[in-house]
Structure formats: structure tokens, C-alpha cells
Motif scaffolding. Structure first.
Motif, PDB file in Angstrom:
ATOM      1  N   VAL A  30       0.844  -1.193   0.000  1.00  0.00           N
ATOM      2  CA  VAL A  30       0.000   0.000   0.000  1.00  0.00           C
ATOM      3  C   VAL A  30       0.879   1.242   0.000  1.00  0.00           C
ATOM      4  N   THR A  31       0.238   2.362  -0.306  1.00  0.00           N
ATOM      5  CA  THR A  31       0.824   3.680  -0.098  1.00  0.00           C
ATOM      6  C   THR A  31      -0.027   4.404   0.935  1.00  0.00           C
ATOM      7  N   TRP A  32       0.611   5.102   1.868  1.00  0.00           N
ATOM      8  CA  TRP A  32      -0.123   5.821   2.904  1.00  0.00           C
ATOM      9  C   TRP A  32       0.124   7.317   2.785  1.00  0.00           C
ATOM     10  N   SER A  33      -0.829   8.118   3.298  1.00  0.00           N
ATOM     11  CA  SER A  33      -0.670   9.567   3.370  1.00  0.00           C
ATOM     12  C   SER A  33      -1.633  10.101   4.421  1.00  0.00           C
ATOM     13  N   GLN A  34      -1.392  11.339   4.884  1.00  0.00           N
ATOM     14  CA  GLN A  34      -2.286  11.984   5.853  1.00  0.00           C
ATOM     15  C   GLN A  34      -2.259  13.482   5.626  1.00  0.00           C
ATOM     16  N   GLU A  35      -3.445  14.100   5.539  1.00  0.00           N
ATOM     17  CA  GLU A  35      -3.535  15.534   5.211  1.00  0.00           C
ATOM     18  C   GLU A  35      -3.438  16.425   6.435  1.00  0.00           C
ATOM     19  N   SER A  36      -4.106  16.046   7.551  1.00  0.00           N
ATOM     20  CA  SER A  36      -4.102  16.898   8.738  1.00  0.00           C
ATOM     21  C   SER A  36      -4.233  16.030   9.981  1.00  0.00           C
ATOM     22  N   VAL A  37      -4.060  16.662  11.156  1.00  0.00           N
ATOM     23  CA  VAL A  37      -4.124  15.884  12.396  1.00  0.00           C
ATOM     24  C   VAL A  37      -5.511  15.322  12.651  1.00  0.00           C
ATOM     25  N   ASN A  38      -6.530  15.884  12.045  1.00  0.00           N
ATOM     26  CA  ASN A  38      -7.882  15.374  12.251  1.00  0.00           C
ATOM     27  C   ASN A  38      -8.394  14.541  11.088  1.00  0.00           C
ATOM     28  N   ASP A  39      -7.553  14.307  10.083  1.00  0.00           N
ATOM     29  CA  ASP A  39      -7.899  13.419   8.979  1.00  0.00           C
ATOM     30  C   ASP A  39      -7.237  12.064   9.198  1.00  0.00           C
ATOM     31  N   PRO A  40      -7.933  10.984   8.851  1.00  0.00           N
ATOM     32  CA  PRO A  40      -7.327   9.664   9.030  1.00  0.00           C
ATOM     33  C   PRO A  40      -6.237   9.395   8.001  1.00  0.00           C
ATOM     34  N   LEU A  41      -5.391   8.431   8.300  1.00  0.00           N
ATOM     35  CA  LEU A  41      -4.453   7.929   7.306  1.00  0.00           C
ATOM     36  C   LEU A  41      -5.224   7.398   6.104  1.00  0.00           C
ATOM     37  N   VAL A  42      -4.743   7.722   4.931  1.00  0.00           N
ATOM     38  CA  VAL A  42      -5.332   7.199   3.695  1.00  0.00           C
ATOM     39  C   VAL A  42      -4.455   6.054   3.217  1.00  0.00           C
ATOM     40  N   LEU A  43      -5.069   4.904   2.985  1.00  0.00           N
ATOM     41  CA  LEU A  43      -4.348   3.708   2.547  1.00  0.00           C
ATOM     42  C   LEU A  43      -4.893   3.273   1.202  1.00  0.00           C
ATOM     43  N   VAL A  44      -4.022   3.214   0.183  1.00  0.00           N
ATOM     44  CA  VAL A  44      -4.463   2.818  -1.153  1.00  0.00           C
ATOM     45  C   VAL A  44      -3.512   1.769  -1.712  1.00  0.00           C
ATOM     46  N   THR A  45      -4.016   0.982  -2.632  1.00  0.00           N
ATOM     47  CA  THR A  45      -3.206  -0.027  -3.303  1.00  0.00           C
ATOM     48  C   THR A  45      -2.310   0.638  -4.340  1.00  0.00           C
ATOM     49  N   GLU A  46      -1.469  -0.161  -4.969  1.00  0.00           N
ATOM     50  CA  GLU A  46      -0.603   0.362  -6.022  1.00  0.00           C
ATOM     51  C   GLU A  46      -1.412   0.909  -7.192  1.00  0.00           C
ATOM     52  N   ASP A  47      -2.654   0.450  -7.358  1.00  0.00           N
ATOM     53  CA  ASP A  47      -3.534   0.958  -8.418  1.00  0.00           C
ATOM     54  C   ASP A  47      -4.340   2.172  -7.965  1.00  0.00           C
ATOM     55  N   GLY A  48      -4.165   2.610  -6.712  1.00  0.00           N
ATOM     56  CA  GLY A  48      -4.890   3.770  -6.206  1.00  0.00           C
ATOM     57  C   GLY A  48      -6.242   3.455  -5.620  1.00  0.00           C
ATOM     58  N   ASP A  49      -6.572   2.171  -5.449  1.00  0.00           N
ATOM     59  CA  ASP A  49      -7.864   1.789  -4.887  1.00  0.00           C
ATOM     60  C   ASP A  49      -7.817   1.826  -3.358  1.00  0.00           C
ATOM     61  N   GLU A  50      -8.925   2.232  -2.757  1.00  0.00           N
ATOM     62  CA  GLU A  50      -9.019   2.275  -1.304  1.00  0.00           C
ATOM     63  C   GLU A  50      -8.932   0.863  -0.713  1.00  0.00           C
ATOM     64  N   ILE A  51      -8.223   0.750   0.373  1.00  0.00           N
ATOM     65  CA  ILE A  51      -8.089  -0.537   1.050  1.00  0.00           C
ATOM     66  C   ILE A  51      -9.368  -0.869   1.818  1.00  0.00           C
ATOM     67  N   GLU A  52      -9.779  -2.114   1.763  1.00  0.00           N
ATOM     68  CA  GLU A  52     -10.847  -2.615   2.629  1.00  0.00           C
ATOM     69  C   GLU A  52     -10.245  -3.620   3.601  1.00  0.00           C
ATOM     70  N   LEU A  53     -10.391  -3.353   4.893  1.00  0.00           N
ATOM     71  CA  LEU A  53      -9.869  -4.248   5.923  1.00  0.00           C
ATOM     72  C   LEU A  53     -10.845  -5.380   6.200  1.00  0.00           C
ATOM     73  N   ALA A  54     -10.354  -6.437   6.822  1.00  0.00           N
ATOM     74  CA  ALA A  54     -11.233  -7.496   7.311  1.00  0.00           C
ATOM     75  C   ALA A  54     -11.879  -7.020   8.601  1.00  0.00           C
ATOM     76  N   PRO A  55     -13.128  -7.360   8.863  1.00  0.00           N
ATOM     77  CA  PRO A  55     -13.764  -6.945  10.120  1.00  0.00           C
ATOM     78  C   PRO A  55     -13.014  -7.498  11.323  1.00  0.00           C
ATOM     79  N   GLY A  56     -12.637  -6.609  12.237  1.00  0.00           N
ATOM     80  CA  GLY A  56     -11.899  -7.021  13.423  1.00  0.00           C
ATOM     81  C   GLY A  56     -10.958  -5.924  13.881  1.00  0.00           C
ATOM     82  N   ASN A  57     -10.113  -6.238  14.856  1.00  0.00           N
ATOM     83  CA  ASN A  57      -9.187  -5.233  15.399  1.00  0.00           C
ATOM     84  C   ASN A  57      -7.976  -5.058  14.495  1.00  0.00           C
ATOM     85  N   THR A  58      -7.283  -3.930  14.673  1.00  0.00           N
ATOM     86  CA  THR A  58      -6.174  -3.563  13.786  1.00  0.00           C
ATOM     87  C   THR A  58      -4.999  -3.047  14.604  1.00  0.00           C
ATOM     88  N   TRP A  59      -3.796  -3.523  14.272  1.00  0.00           N
ATOM     89  CA  TRP A  59      -2.545  -2.969  14.811  1.00  0.00           C
ATOM     90  C   TRP A  59      -1.802  -2.283  13.679  1.00  0.00           C
TER      91      TRP A  59
END
Length: 335
Positions: free
Chosen positions: A293-322
């Protein structure tokens, strides 16, 4: 003179009619036809915004974030196994601390609680709600996020902190998490920061990634982390040893995100992970699969943006995240 047969027949008919009329008047009115039973409308399922898991009802209370110690004297920690999201970040001396967030499952107590670092506003700002910590040199930056700051020894919230008698300070400060969330129940619940697949098998990593069973991370010389996947669950180790919670169980995650980050030093020896206005490479692992993935963040109140190499938004599996914020001077490897 006797009545004729015709007269007798007419009288009999009149008597029969009168009898029928009298009986009919005594009968109750037939009930009106009953209306058909309405078909119940199925209720829409409700999902926890920070895990994507279905919950019985909407979670209307705020999220609680806290700075959690990771010094060996602070282990095992309390409540990490119940956090929705945990960030691990580099701090002084090459060691690490956690910025953890609870929302779908609030423990009675969490800790040990420690002080904030300069990257913490960008980590916890997107969740809103509450941030609890023991102080530090970066309080003004944290307060500027608009998140409610619950600070130890501030004279305002001392009743929700206490020290464990069987551990030494500063590695023994616990927070009454349930009480804090109840106290600020009027704050807004967090938004969904990342997309979740409906089923784990439809997550980006599992549907489009490569098989993976081991994640190796190096934060600094002598500080390594690893995750091993079994039955679609990642279990965690530190410096080659299983990382256990206060119940003696190994810490685990549904999703493990590793991000390579730049670090600068402030106030002499304090590492600051650079997030806002930056981007970098990383990976997302869900189930026993991983995807770059590629990550980025615009501001302290915006979440991290995670996209694939094709620029598609990542979908996580339901559950907790580290989320592992690994300095570029360290290393990450997925195999």
C-alpha cells in the motif's frame, strides 16, 4: 265453521316467519373480517465504526484513546487485547510506546498510561472523543486537536487514575476507562476511518494480495517485532518472545498494517514520526495474506489514507487492527 286448509296454511307460515324473525334478532352480529398481520420490517444491521464488526445496537459513546507504556517493566499491559486499534511508535532510546483506541469494547481499566509524544495528535485526532495520558512536553499540540484531554496530575481528573502498588513508577499508572467514557458520554462517537469488507475473505489483502505467514519488523537495534499468521489470525511477539496480555494470552490482530515512516528528532532526543503532509510505502495484512500500500495523511484530524498500487481504497477485514509505524532506518519484511 272450521278454518279452511288455505287459512290454516297461511297462519302456519306467518307463525314460522315470526319465529324466524325473533330468533334472528337474538343472534350476534358477525365479526368484521380481521386485517392481515403486518409483515415485520427486518432491522438494518449495525456495525462498529472502528472494527467493522456487527453489534447489537449503535455505539453512541465516544472513543477513548490513551498512551500506553511498552517498557518491559510495564508488561503485561491491561486492556490492549480489547482495543479496536493500536499504533506502535518509536520513542526515546529506540524503544516504543502505544497509542491505543477503544470504542466497541471499553475495559474497566487500561494501562500503564504514559506521556504523549509529538506524533500523537495526528494518531488520535481522527478519532475525536477522549485522549488520556500522564503529561509530557506536547500537551498544547494535543489540546489543539479538539479531543478532550484527560491528563494525570492536572488536578482535574486525578480521581480516574491510580497507581498499582506491586509495580514501580512510572510503569504502574492505570486509568478507570469505563468511568471516563461514562463521564464524557455526550461526546460524539467516532466516524468510520477505514472501509471494511463485508466478509474477511473479501478484504483487499485476502482477495487481491499474496499469501503471507510471517511479518518481521525492526524498530531499532535490539527492538524487533514479529507477527505470525495461523487460521487467519495474526499473533504478536516482541524481541523473539510471545507478547502476552494480562490474562496470559498472546496478543493478536485481524489486520496488521506496517508503514515505513520518516523520523525527525525534537527537543534533543525525542523522535517524531512524520505523518501529516507526508506519504510512504507499507503493507496491509488481513488473514494470512498481504498487499502493498501507499499511505498519506492531510491533517491531524484526517485519518491515514491507505491505497493499493492501483490507487484503490483498502478494505480491511472486520476485526481489530494494529498499525506499526516503523522508521525507514529500521526494516519491514513480509513472507
Amino acid at each position: 265453521m272450521r278454518p279452511t286448509r288455505t287459512i290454516r296454511a297461511s297462519v302456519a307460515a306467518l307463525l314460522a316467519l315470526a319465529l324466524l324473525t325473533s330468533c334472528a334478532g337474538d343472534d350476534p352480529e358477525p365479526p368484521p373480517p380481521s386485517a392481515p398481520e403486518p409483515t415485520p420490517t427486518p432491522e438494518e444491521p449495525v456495525f462498529a465504526p472502528l472494527t467493522g464488526l456487527e453489534v447489537p445496537e449503535a455505539l453512541e459513546h465516544p472513543a477513548l484513546s490513551a498512551k500506553i507504556d511498552n517498557n518491559p517493566l510495564a508488561r503485561p499491559q491491561f486492556g490492549l487485547e480489547r482495543a479496536d486499534v493500536v499504533f506502535e511508535e518509536l520513542v526515546e532510546g529506540g524503544t516504543t510506546r502505544y497509542a491505543a483506541t477503544w470504542h466497541s469494547d471499553i475495559p474497566e481499566e487500561i494501562g500503564p498510561v504514559r506521556s504523549v509524544r509529538p506524533m500523537d495528535p495526528a494518531i488520535v485526532g481522527p478519532y475525536g472523543g477522549i485522549i488520556a495520558y500522564s503529561g509530557g512536553h506536547f500537551i498544547e499540540q494535543m489540546q489543539a486537536t479538539g479531543v478532550t484531554n484527560v491528563i494525570h496530575d492536572s488536578g482535574q481528573y486525578d480521581d480516574v487514575f491510580h497507581r498499582m502498588p506491586d509495580r514501580i513508577a512510572p510503569h504502574n499508572l492505570l486509568l478507570s476507562a469505563e468511568e471516563v467514557v461514562d463521564r464524557f458520554s455526550d461526546l460524539d462517537a467516532p466516524d468510520e476511518l477505514w472501509a471494511f469488507a463485508g466478509e474477511a475473505s473479501d478484504s483487499t489483502a485476502q482477495s487481491g494480495g499474496a499469501e503471507a505467514s510471517l511479518i518481521d519488523l525492526v524498530y531499532s537495534p535490539g527492538e524487533s517485532r514479529s507477527w505470525e499468521c495461523t487460521d487467519d489470525t495474526w499473533t504478536r511477539s516482541q524481541n523473539g518472545q510471545p507478547d502476552l496480555d494480562s490474562n496470559g494470552d498472546q496478543l493478536s490482530a485481524t489486520n496488521v498494517i506496517g508503514l515505513s515512516v520518516e523520523v525527525q528528532y525534537v527537543r534533543g532526543d525525542v523522535p517524531e514520526t512524520l505523518l501529516v503532509g507526508y506519504e510512504g510505502a507499507g503493507f496491509v495484512s488481513s488473514g494470512c495474506s498481504s498487499v502493498p500500500v501507499t499511505w498519506s495523511q492531510e491533517s491531524v484530524n484526517d485519518p491515514l489514507v491507505l491505497v493499493t498500487e492501483d490507487g484503490d481504497e483498502i478494505e480491511l477485514a472486520p476485526g481489530n487492527t494494529w498499525i506499526q509505524l516503523v522508521p525507514v532506518t529500521g526494516s519491514t519484511s513480509v513472507s
